[in-house]
Design a protein around this motif. Structure first.
Motif, PDB file in Angstrom:
ATOM      1  N   ASP A   1       0.825  -1.209   0.000  1.00  0.00           N
ATOM      2  CA  ASP A   1       0.000   0.000   0.000  1.00  0.00           C
ATOM      3  C   ASP A   1       0.856   1.254   0.000  1.00  0.00           C
ATOM      4  O   ASP A   1       0.532   2.265  -0.652  1.00  0.00           O
ATOM      5  N   LEU A   2       1.966   1.207   0.752  1.00  0.00           N
ATOM      6  CA  LEU A   2       2.828   2.392   0.841  1.00  0.00           C
ATOM      7  C   LEU A   2       3.422   2.747  -0.511  1.00  0.00           C
ATOM      8  O   LEU A   2       3.650   3.920  -0.815  1.00  0.00           O
ATOM      9  N   GLN A   3       3.686   1.736  -1.330  1.00  0.00           N
ATOM     10  CA  GLN A   3       4.196   2.005  -2.671  1.00  0.00           C
ATOM     11  C   GLN A   3       3.197   2.818  -3.488  1.00  0.00           C
ATOM     12  O   GLN A   3       3.558   3.593  -4.373  1.00  0.00           O
ATOM     13  N   LYS A   4       1.909   2.678  -3.137  1.00  0.00           N
ATOM     14  CA  LYS A   4       0.846   3.395  -3.840  1.00  0.00           C
ATOM     15  C   LYS A   4       0.440   4.681  -3.098  1.00  0.00           C
ATOM     16  O   LYS A   4      -0.486   5.382  -3.527  1.00  0.00           O
ATOM     17  N   GLY A   5       1.104   4.938  -1.974  1.00  0.00           N
ATOM     18  CA  GLY A   5       0.757   6.130  -1.195  1.00  0.00           C
ATOM     19  C   GLY A   5      -0.529   5.977  -0.406  1.00  0.00           C
ATOM     20  O   GLY A   5      -1.191   6.964  -0.100  1.00  0.00           O
ATOM     21  N   ILE A   6      -0.875   4.742  -0.065  1.00  0.00           N
ATOM     22  CA  ILE A   6      -2.142   4.453   0.632  1.00  0.00           C
ATOM     23  C   ILE A   6      -1.860   3.885   2.019  1.00  0.00           C
ATOM     24  O   ILE A   6      -0.914   3.117   2.216  1.00  0.00           O
ATOM     25  N   ILE A   7      -2.710   4.256   2.974  1.00  0.00           N
ATOM     26  CA  ILE A   7      -2.629   3.722   4.330  1.00  0.00           C
ATOM     27  C   ILE A   7      -4.013   3.250   4.762  1.00  0.00           C
ATOM     28  O   ILE A   7      -5.020   3.915   4.496  1.00  0.00           O
ATOM     29  N   THR A   8      -4.066   2.120   5.456  1.00  0.00           N
ATOM     30  CA  THR A   8      -5.333   1.586   5.954  1.00  0.00           C
ATOM     31  C   THR A   8      -5.570   2.052   7.386  1.00  0.00           C
ATOM     32  O   THR A   8      -4.700   1.895   8.244  1.00  0.00           O
ATOM     33  N   VAL A   9      -6.747   2.632   7.624  1.00  0.00           N
ATOM     34  CA  VAL A   9      -7.160   3.032   8.968  1.00  0.00           C
ATOM     35  C   VAL A   9      -8.376   2.197   9.348  1.00  0.00           C
ATOM     36  O   VAL A   9      -9.347   2.119   8.593  1.00  0.00           O
ATOM     37  N   LYS A  10      -8.291   1.578  10.521  1.00  0.00           N
ATOM     38  CA  LYS A  10      -9.366   0.680  10.957  1.00  0.00           C
ATOM     39  C   LYS A  10      -9.954   1.170  12.278  1.00  0.00           C
ATOM     40  O   LYS A  10      -9.220   1.437  13.231  1.00  0.00           O
ATOM     41  N   GLU A  11     -11.268   1.340  12.312  1.00  0.00           N
ATOM     42  CA  GLU A  11     -11.931   1.706  13.559  1.00  0.00           C
ATOM     43  C   GLU A  11     -12.024   0.453  14.427  1.00  0.00           C
ATOM     44  O   GLU A  11     -12.624  -0.542  14.015  1.00  0.00           O
ATOM     45  N   ASN A  12     -11.437   0.499  15.597  1.00  0.00           N
ATOM     46  CA  ASN A  12     -11.250  -0.719  16.383  1.00  0.00           C
ATOM     47  C   ASN A  12     -12.552  -1.307  16.901  1.00  0.00           C
ATOM     48  O   ASN A  12     -12.677  -2.518  17.035  1.00  0.00           O
ATOM     49  N   SER A  13     -13.539  -0.487  17.203  1.00  0.00           N
ATOM     50  CA  SER A  13     -14.786  -0.997  17.772  1.00  0.00           C
ATOM     51  C   SER A  13     -15.680  -1.630  16.720  1.00  0.00           C
ATOM     52  O   SER A  13     -16.258  -2.694  16.924  1.00  0.00           O
ATOM     53  N   THR A  14     -15.793  -0.982  15.550  1.00  0.00           N
ATOM     54  CA  THR A  14     -16.685  -1.488  14.496  1.00  0.00           C
ATOM     55  C   THR A  14     -15.968  -2.380  13.492  1.00  0.00           C
ATOM     56  O   THR A  14     -16.618  -3.055  12.694  1.00  0.00           O
ATOM     57  N   LYS A  15     -14.626  -2.335  13.496  1.00  0.00           N
ATOM     58  CA  LYS A  15     -13.777  -3.080  12.553  1.00  0.00           C
ATOM     59  C   LYS A  15     -13.903  -2.574  11.114  1.00  0.00           C
ATOM     60  O   LYS A  15     -13.433  -3.214  10.174  1.00  0.00           O
ATOM     61  N   GLU A  16     -14.530  -1.406  10.953  1.00  0.00           N
ATOM     62  CA  GLU A  16     -14.660  -0.833   9.604  1.00  0.00           C
ATOM     63  C   GLU A  16     -13.311  -0.278   9.152  1.00  0.00           C
ATOM     64  O   GLU A  16     -12.610   0.385   9.912  1.00  0.00           O
ATOM     65  N   GLU A  17     -12.960  -0.557   7.886  1.00  0.00           N
ATOM     66  CA  GLU A  17     -11.670  -0.128   7.360  1.00  0.00           C
ATOM     67  C   GLU A  17     -11.827   0.976   6.324  1.00  0.00           C
ATOM     68  O   GLU A  17     -12.823   1.019   5.587  1.00  0.00           O
ATOM     69  N   PHE A  18     -10.822   1.877   6.276  1.00  0.00           N
ATOM     70  CA  PHE A  18     -10.826   2.979   5.322  1.00  0.00           C
ATOM     71  C   PHE A  18      -9.461   3.039   4.649  1.00  0.00           C
ATOM     72  O   PHE A  18      -8.434   3.020   5.321  1.00  0.00           O
ATOM     73  N   LYS A  19      -9.466   3.087   3.329  1.00  0.00           N
ATOM     74  CA  LYS A  19      -8.228   3.247   2.571  1.00  0.00           C
ATOM     75  C   LYS A  19      -8.044   4.737   2.287  1.00  0.00           C
ATOM     76  O   LYS A  19      -8.866   5.348   1.592  1.00  0.00           O
ATOM     77  N   LEU A  20      -6.971   5.331   2.824  1.00  0.00           N
ATOM     78  CA  LEU A  20      -6.767   6.765   2.709  1.00  0.00           C
ATOM     79  C   LEU A  20      -5.439   7.063   2.044  1.00  0.00           C
ATOM     80  O   LEU A  20      -4.469   6.310   2.186  1.00  0.00           O
ATOM     81  N   ASP A  21      -5.428   8.196   1.336  1.00  0.00           N
ATOM     82  CA  ASP A  21      -4.159   8.690   0.834  1.00  0.00           C
ATOM     83  C   ASP A  21      -3.272   9.038   2.041  1.00  0.00           C
ATOM     84  O   ASP A  21      -3.744   9.586   3.034  1.00  0.00           O
ATOM     85  N   GLU A  22      -1.991   8.724   1.944  1.00  0.00           N
ATOM     86  CA  GLU A  22      -1.091   8.926   3.081  1.00  0.00           C
ATOM     87  C   GLU A  22      -1.114  10.367   3.589  1.00  0.00           C
ATOM     88  O   GLU A  22      -1.037  10.617   4.784  1.00  0.00           O
TER      89      GLU A  22
END
Length: 417
Positions: free
Chosen positions: A385-406
């Motif tokens: 993901d870092l090669q693409k400039g992307i970071i994964t952020v995960k909300e710990n309570s709901t386990k929902e994930e978000f792909k964000l630009d770094e």
């Protein structure tokens, strides 16, 4: 193994977090009341406390930590905060503009050599407020209400204010004589401390913890019957202001406080269930002059932070007592660590509480650590993901994930926390 001295404790974990919460809230609260911060030395010349607090009080006769330093000076670890603040006001001539009301607050450690018990230690912490240069009943009510609403702002509801008046000098002189006349034939029915207090400070007998249920004290004369007209009117005016300020109070004529410098109003903040005082205060119009300063009326209070911590722990839900951080940054290999170090720095500099894997933990162990820390969000770095400039952020309570630009991660967290 070296252990801590008896009557002291290490402030850590849940207690440390509550302490920090109290300290931060106190700073905000005092700012709203236009009260300046003051810090005085932990140790002072012994004379300050012997003259200020009173040589016959329990604190001075039984509880002070006294020693001689290498210069052969008699030194005492401060047992309370008021005397040191008064000394500072005098020494620094803070009373220069006699039209100003001077208001100061402090938060610090005090030292009393007493039997350690629940909520009472030999090293204790107090929050105190002192106000100088006003003798108006209005300022008494303001200071009483300040302590009352500060305690309430901590979430503590199970307490009331118990107030009393010691009257003016004439009132106290007349009452002290009547009290001694009444108690003299009953001395053998009192504890040993009260027998000593009969000669040195008979008013202190009234709030003796040993004899508090003694029928002798229950039938003792009350100071309200000996108040001068001016003293009674002053006390009535304070109560009138307290009613306006919506303070839950009751009159308790046994409250005299344990310090010699009080006159007129005295009060305690007392828990409803255990009947424990978590703080108290009063007016002390003669103390500044007695310590070598000008005639300067004053009023103030102190709260026991150790007691406050105990009360807060009773009411906070378990979740509120566990550690929680905003974000935990997860990384494994060197490339991910390089990005993680920079990212966690950006988070922290933007007031986001963040932690990072700085102990070469496996990914599985990092998930466990994040749960232990109560992380609200997991920031998961991986090389692809870092090669693409992307970071994964995960909300710990709901386990929902978000792909964000770094470059968006910090702003995104600021907007979602």
């Amino acid at each position: 193994m070296i252990t801590k001295p008896k009557g002291t404790y290490d402030l850590l974990d849940i207690d440390a977090r509550i302490y920090t919460y109290i300290s931060n809230l106190a700073e905000e609260f005092m700012h709203n009341y236009n009260i300046d911060y003051i810090r005085t030395p932990i140790f002072e010349a012994s004379e300050l406390f012997h003259r200020g607090i009173g040589g016959t009080t329990d604190i001075v006769t039984k509880e002070t930590y006294d020693f001689k330093d290498r210069g052969d000076r008699q030194i005492t670890l401060r047992p309370e905060g008021t005397a040191g603040v008064v000394r500072s006001v005098i020494e620094n001539k803070l009373y220069g503009n006699r039209n100003d009301v001077l208001k100061y607050y402090y938060m610090g450690t005090m030292y009393r050599y007493e039997r350690p018990q629940k909520g009472r230690f030999r090293e204790l912490t107090q929050i105190g407020v002192e106000a100088f240069n006003s003798n108006e009943p209005m300022i008494d009510a303001e200071i009483i209400s300040l302590g009352y609403y500060f305690i309430k702002s901590l979430g503590i509801e199970d307490f009331t204010v118990q107030i009393n008046t010691l009257g003016d000098e004439t009132s106290r002189t007349d009452y002290t004589k009547a009290l001694k006349d009444y108690l003299k034939p009953h001395l053998e029915g009192l504890c040993e401390d009260c027998k000593s207090r009969f000669q040195t400070n008979p008013l202190r007998i009234l709030d003796c913890k040993v004899d508090k249920d003694n029928e002798i004290l229950k039938k003792a004369p009350r100071i309200s019957a000996f108040l001068t007209k001016d003293a009674k009117e002053r006390f009535d005016k304070v109560k009138e202001y307290l009613n306006i300020l919506d303070i839950d109070y009751s009159v308790n004529e046994n409250i005299v406080r344990g310090l010699d410098y009080y006159d007129h109003n005295v009060w305690e903040y007392v828990t409803d269930t255990e009947k424990v005082a978590i703080g108290g205060g009063g007016r002390y119009n003669s103390l500044v002059e007695n310590l070598g300063g000008p005639s300067l009326p004053a009023v103030g209070f102190g709260l026991g932070v150790d007691r406050l911590i105990l009360e807060i722990k009773k009411i906070l839900p378990e979740k509120a007592l566990t550690k929680q951080i905003d974000a935990y940054v997860m990384c494994v290999n060197e490339e991910e660590k390089m990005h993680a170090v920079s990212l966690v720095q950006d988070l922290r500099l933007n007031n986001i509480q963040a932690e990072i894997n700085s102990n070469n933990l496996s990914l599985k162990s990092q998930f466990k650590t994040a749960d232990t820390l109560g992380a609200k969000y997991l920031i998961i770095l991986n090389s692809d993901d870092l090669q693409k400039g992307i970071i994964t952020v995960k909300e710990n309570s709901t386990k929902e994930e978000f792909k964000l630009d770094e470059s968006e991660v910090v702003d995104w967290l600021i907007g979602n926390l």
